[in-house]
Design a protein around this motif. Structure first.
Motif, PDB file in Angstrom:
ATOM      1  N   GLN A  59       0.828  -1.208   0.000  1.00  0.00           N
ATOM      2  CA  GLN A  59       0.000   0.000   0.000  1.00  0.00           C
ATOM      3  C   GLN A  59       0.860   1.255   0.000  1.00  0.00           C
ATOM      4  O   GLN A  59       0.563   2.218  -0.721  1.00  0.00           O
ATOM      5  CB  GLN A  59      -0.939  -0.015   1.209  1.00  0.00           C
ATOM      6  N   ARG A  60       1.918   1.247   0.767  1.00  0.00           N
ATOM      7  CA  ARG A  60       2.837   2.402   0.780  1.00  0.00           C
ATOM      8  C   ARG A  60       3.413   2.662  -0.610  1.00  0.00           C
ATOM      9  O   ARG A  60       3.416   3.798  -1.098  1.00  0.00           O
ATOM     10  CB  ARG A  60       3.996   2.136   1.744  1.00  0.00           C
ATOM     11  N   LEU A  61       3.906   1.607  -1.225  1.00  0.00           N
ATOM     12  CA  LEU A  61       4.519   1.767  -2.543  1.00  0.00           C
ATOM     13  C   LEU A  61       3.475   2.195  -3.571  1.00  0.00           C
ATOM     14  O   LEU A  61       3.761   3.032  -4.448  1.00  0.00           O
ATOM     15  CB  LEU A  61       5.187   0.463  -2.968  1.00  0.00           C
ATOM     16  N   GLY A  62       2.266   1.645  -3.472  1.00  0.00           N
ATOM     17  CA  GLY A  62       1.210   2.048  -4.389  1.00  0.00           C
ATOM     18  C   GLY A  62       0.884   3.520  -4.271  1.00  0.00           C
ATOM     19  O   GLY A  62       0.695   4.216  -5.283  1.00  0.00           O
ATOM     20  N   ARG A  63       0.821   4.019  -3.037  1.00  0.00           N
ATOM     21  CA  ARG A  63       0.565   5.449  -2.824  1.00  0.00           C
ATOM     22  C   ARG A  63       1.657   6.306  -3.467  1.00  0.00           C
ATOM     23  O   ARG A  63       1.373   7.303  -4.138  1.00  0.00           O
ATOM     24  CB  ARG A  63       0.513   5.745  -1.324  1.00  0.00           C
TER      25      ARG A  63
END
Length: 427
Positions: free
Chosen positions: A112-116
């Motif tokens: 999720q962090r990388l997607g953001r």
């Protein structure tokens, strides 16, 4: 999308990750403790909850043919090989909250962090797809065979397992049907080497070495190669009062000597040996034991060390039995090779830890088994270890520090980005 319990914490933070581990605790077959085993309603519930979290993280989700829950975010183009992050969602009976589950939830947080960051334009899309997996059965608590979920993914499923039975007599084949899985399709869960970039797993250490160094994180060099045996010592059952010592062939005494010898040999080496079960026959208080059966679990960092130790133990036990007029029978019940972590993935994990301030992290060989050891059959592996309180695991007292989880998420994210750099350089 499955409804998700309300959360006050950002799921990409340590607080959010620990909150999600607590929510998973709600999927237990017992009200007095945590127990979540393969192909049960609790397994299904944990999968639904985890899938919802994956969807919130922007991953496309599916349950594979072995009951593993999976999520995927495409890379810079669709259909690229995937870097797989994961661990397991099943537990031992009377379990703690973090063995396996912490690694799955951390992997979702990193995705999720990388997607953001990618969606915000801060990062370029990754040169590979990113997948997260919650393996369905690492512990083997229901059918006595560990690593079933990852065995399906690694393409090493054995049809002989269909006849395994749980304590109620239900076969694995029957359990698949009851869960809604199609046994004929189990091999569709298998991944091909060309589909994968590698596999990274975050896991609590389940040992005391990081705590002894006062360090939050470490990296794994290899996962223990294990062999398990059933040893039977045969003597002669006779009257306890009427048989003088020179005439006795006491199988229990022979087994006791063997167990002490096993411990002494292992303590003088780098191997780990455990006798966890012993059964005596006929088992009466006034009868000399005519038979003693006991287990042996033998582990080492390398297969060579393990096998050499077994030969030493076997020779010593045979000498002891000969001296007492006893017979020894041995059957091997399990053999798993050691699984070294790939140097380039070790380097990525070390780099990730270094970004949190520890530039000289501890490298450990994992005495415990993990899904990563089976995934090594199909792709290269790497592992990040997190400190756990007093090294306790497989117990309700399992505990981690929020600050360790925080740096663990940071390090895991940095490791993924390092893998991306190295992958591009290798391509």
């Amino acid at each position: 999308m499955t409804a998700v319990p309300d959360s006050l914490a950002d799921p990409t933070t340590a607080e959010g990750v620990l909150e999600r581990c607590s929510q998973l605790d709600g999927w237990s077959s017992r009200p007095d403790c945590l127990e979540r085993i393969y192909l049960t309603p609790e397994h299904a519930g944990a999968n639904r909850l985890t899938a919802a979290w994956m969807q919130q993280a922007g991953l496309r989700t599916w349950q594979d043919a072995a009951g593993n829950i999976c999520g995927r975010r495409e890379g810079r183009t669709d259909g690229l090989p995937a870097l797989l992050l994961g661990s397991h969602l099943d537990t031992v009976p009377d379990a703690g909250s973090f063995d396996g589950m912490l690694g799955v939830v951390m992997a979702i947080a990193v995705a999720q962090r990388l997607g953001r960051r990618i969606d915000a334009g801060e990062l370029a899309p990754l040169p590979f797809a990113l997948e997260v997996i919650g393996f369905s059965d690492e512990e083997g608590a229901r059918f006595g065979k560990a690593l079933l979920g990852s065995s399906a993914v690694a393409g090493v499923w054995d049809d002989e397992w269909w006849d395994l039975r749980d304590r109620h007599g239900t076969t694995l084949l029957e359990a698949f049907d009851a869960f809604g899985l199609e046994p004929r399709h189990v091999r569709t869960a298998a991944r091909r080497p060309e589909e994968l970039v590698g596999y990274l797993e975050a896991h609590i250490e389940q040992g005391p070495y990081l705590e002894a160094r006062d360090e939050a994180l470490g990296y794994v060099t290899t996962i223990a190669g294990a062999r398990r045996f059933r040893l039977t010592i045969l003597g002669e059952a006779r009257h306890a009062g009427g048989t003088p010592y020179p005439r006795r062939k006491d199988a229990l005494v022979g087994a006791s000597e063997a167990i002490v010898e096993i411990e002494q040999l292992a303590r003088a080496s780098e191997c780990i040996a455990t006798v966890g079960r012993i059964e005596v026959s006929p088992g009466a208080v006034n009868v000399i034991a005519g038979r003693a059966d006991f287990s042996l679990d033998l582990r080492a960092a390398t297969d060579t060390e393990r096998d050499e130790m077994w030969e030493l133990m076997l020779a010593a036990i045979r000498r002891q039995c000969d001296a007492r007029g006893l017979r020894l029978e041995v059957s091997e019940t399990h053999c798993a090779p050691a699984a070294p972590c790939a140097p380039w993935l070790q380097e990525a994990v070390v780099h990730g830890i270094a970004t949190t301030g520890n530039t000289d992290p501890l490298g450990l060989w994992s005495r415990a088994g993990h899904d990563a050891m089976v995934m090594a059959e199909v792709t290269e592996i790497g592992m990040l270890f997190l400190r756990c309180d007093d090294g306790i695991s497989h117990h309700p007292d399992e505990a981690v520090l929020p600050e360790d989880v925080a740096v663990g998420i940071d390090a895991f994210e940095a490791a993924v980005l390092r893998v991306a750099e190295a992958y591009e350089a290798r391509s």
